[in-house]
Design a protein around this motif. Structure first.
Motif, PDB file in Angstrom:
ATOM      1  N   ASP A 110       0.821  -1.204   0.000  1.00  0.00           N
ATOM      2  CA  ASP A 110       0.000   0.000   0.000  1.00  0.00           C
ATOM      3  C   ASP A 110       0.857   1.257   0.000  1.00  0.00           C
ATOM      4  N   PHE A 111       2.044   1.156   0.584  1.00  0.00           N
ATOM      5  CA  PHE A 111       2.965   2.293   0.499  1.00  0.00           C
ATOM      6  C   PHE A 111       4.401   1.793   0.543  1.00  0.00           C
ATOM      7  N   VAL A 112       5.232   2.518  -0.165  1.00  0.00           N
ATOM      8  CA  VAL A 112       6.680   2.316  -0.147  1.00  0.00           C
ATOM      9  C   VAL A 112       7.293   3.543   0.499  1.00  0.00           C
ATOM     10  N   PHE A 113       8.156   3.300   1.485  1.00  0.00           N
ATOM     11  CA  PHE A 113       8.801   4.371   2.239  1.00  0.00           C
ATOM     12  C   PHE A 113      10.299   4.321   1.977  1.00  0.00           C
ATOM     13  N   THR A 114      10.890   5.484   1.809  1.00  0.00           N
ATOM     14  CA  THR A 114      12.345   5.549   1.733  1.00  0.00           C
ATOM     15  C   THR A 114      12.809   6.798   2.455  1.00  0.00           C
ATOM     16  N   GLY A 115      13.921   6.684   3.184  1.00  0.00           N
ATOM     17  CA  GLY A 115      14.357   7.748   4.079  1.00  0.00           C
ATOM     18  C   GLY A 115      15.550   8.526   3.564  1.00  0.00           C
ATOM     19  N   VAL A 116      16.016   9.444   4.399  1.00  0.00           N
ATOM     20  CA  VAL A 116      17.069  10.377   4.014  1.00  0.00           C
ATOM     21  C   VAL A 116      18.378   9.636   3.755  1.00  0.00           C
ATOM     22  N   GLY A 117      18.998   9.951   2.623  1.00  0.00           N
ATOM     23  CA  GLY A 117      20.298   9.368   2.308  1.00  0.00           C
ATOM     24  C   GLY A 117      20.218   8.011   1.649  1.00  0.00           C
ATOM     25  N   ALA A 118      19.161   7.746   0.890  1.00  0.00           N
ATOM     26  CA  ALA A 118      18.997   6.455   0.225  1.00  0.00           C
ATOM     27  C   ALA A 118      19.307   6.533  -1.268  1.00  0.00           C
ATOM     28  N   LEU A 119      18.730   7.498  -1.962  1.00  0.00           N
ATOM     29  CA  LEU A 119      18.864   7.545  -3.416  1.00  0.00           C
ATOM     30  C   LEU A 119      20.296   7.768  -3.878  1.00  0.00           C
ATOM     31  N   CYS A 120      21.115   8.400  -3.053  1.00  0.00           N
ATOM     32  CA  CYS A 120      22.478   8.702  -3.483  1.00  0.00           C
ATOM     33  C   CYS A 120      23.330   7.449  -3.682  1.00  0.00           C
ATOM     34  N   TRP A 121      22.837   6.299  -3.207  1.00  0.00           N
ATOM     35  CA  TRP A 121      23.579   5.050  -3.379  1.00  0.00           C
ATOM     36  C   TRP A 121      23.203   4.317  -4.666  1.00  0.00           C
ATOM     37  N   LEU A 122      22.297   4.902  -5.441  1.00  0.00           N
ATOM     38  CA  LEU A 122      21.784   4.236  -6.639  1.00  0.00           C
ATOM     39  C   LEU A 122      22.205   5.000  -7.886  1.00  0.00           C
ATOM     40  N   PRO A 123      22.672   4.311  -8.922  1.00  0.00           N
ATOM     41  CA  PRO A 123      23.170   5.003 -10.106  1.00  0.00           C
ATOM     42  C   PRO A 123      22.097   5.473 -11.074  1.00  0.00           C
ATOM     43  N   ASP A 124      20.879   4.913 -11.011  1.00  0.00           N
ATOM     44  CA  ASP A 124      19.871   5.185 -12.034  1.00  0.00           C
ATOM     45  C   ASP A 124      18.521   5.430 -11.358  1.00  0.00           C
ATOM     46  N   VAL A 125      18.091   6.677 -11.280  1.00  0.00           N
ATOM     47  CA  VAL A 125      16.837   6.991 -10.598  1.00  0.00           C
ATOM     48  C   VAL A 125      15.628   6.527 -11.400  1.00  0.00           C
TER      49      VAL A 125
END
Length: 281
Positions: free
Chosen positions: A127-142
């Motif tokens: 029902d929901f996906v949560f992601t917190g501060v400092g997560a996306l910077c570890w991924l190469p392709d948004v």
């Protein structure tokens, strides 16, 4: 820090760094693990910050991507959600499972890379996906990340994220003249930023041996467009002048909830943002 030139696989490098730091993070007062153990109502500062925007999640199936040692995941479970936490670091998940067992939380933790989350968990489960501060910077392709989020959500489900602002990640944090200078990439680039750092972002006396990591920045427009291209509808975007750690030591003032903002003219730059997007019914 160097802009490129390191050819090792980023997952291997980054996972080794997180494995190396998991125990120190769990032992640090910054994560308040002891408070979780003794107070069944305690919530992480990250989750408390966004409570007015999060709303009622009781009875919902939630997934926390890149959950690390699980304190935010446990906090969401304490708000009534049926939570699953996913992370690629086995040592981090070991700490998360131990805390969940000690506190009696019925949280499932799954080890997987974010990009493999659908294979690990199944499509349309949450029902929901949560992601917190400092997560996306570890991924190469948004864009690839956005596709994973969209596939994990049920029709009508939503993404809830608070993330470090791309302006924050682009700022030179080593300057001593008080100027805020954009020195690192704002937009996503193929080559990573390669950092060599034997420290970590919590207070600890621990020493570490795996100290090279790869990061990427993702512009705010790139994040929003990636989600829109997956058919999600943007329902909220709020920029904040604070962040739940101290990226500029000695230059920040502490606010309620362990938030920090620039002591000198904090209105000059956004440091984090909260974004929500919904999958059509």
């Amino acid at each position: 820090m160097t802009a490129n030139g390191d050819t090792e696989d980023y997952r291997t490098l980054n996972r080794a760094s997180w494995d190396d730091r998991a125990a120190a993070h769990a032992a640090s007062s910054d994560y308040s693990v002891d408070r979780f153990r003794v107070d069944p109502t305690f919530l992480s500062n990250v989750v408390q910050f966004d409570l007015p925007r999060l709303g009622d999640i009781s009875g919902l199936d939630g997934l926390h991507l890149q959950c690390h040692i699980g304190t935010d995941t446990l906090s969401l479970a304490r708000l009534g959600a049926r939570m699953t936490g996913l992370d690629f670091s086995g040592e981090s998940l070991g700490q998360a499972r131990e805390l969940a067992a000690e506190t009696g939380a019925g949280v499932e933790f799954v080890q997987s890379d974010v990009y493999d989350a659908v294979s690990a968990l199944g499509a349309g489960r949450f029902d929901f996906v949560f992601t917190g501060v400092g997560a996306l910077c570890w991924l190469p392709d948004v864009r690839r990340w956005a596709a994973v989020v969209a596939e994990l959500l049920r029709p009508g489900g939503r993404l809830f994220m608070r993330e470090g602002h791309p302006v924050l990640w682009a700022l030179d944090d080593a300057r001593q003249d008080g100027l805020l200078v954009l020195d690192y990439p704002y937009f996503e680039r193929d080559e990573p930023l390669v950092w060599h750092d034997d420290d970590t972002y919590v207070q600890t006396d621990a020493t570490f041996t795996h100290n090279t990591v790869h990061n990427w920045n993702h512009g705010l427009g790139e994040v929003v467009t990636a989600l829109l291209d997956q058919g999600l509808t943007l329902t909220q975007l709020v920029e904040h002048d604070s962040v739940p750690w101290e990226p500029f030591p000695g230059k920040m003032e502490r606010l309620d909830g362990d938030e920090r903002r620039m002591a000198d003219r904090p209105w000059r730059a956004p440091l984090t943002y909260t974004l929500q997007a919904r999958k059509p019914e």
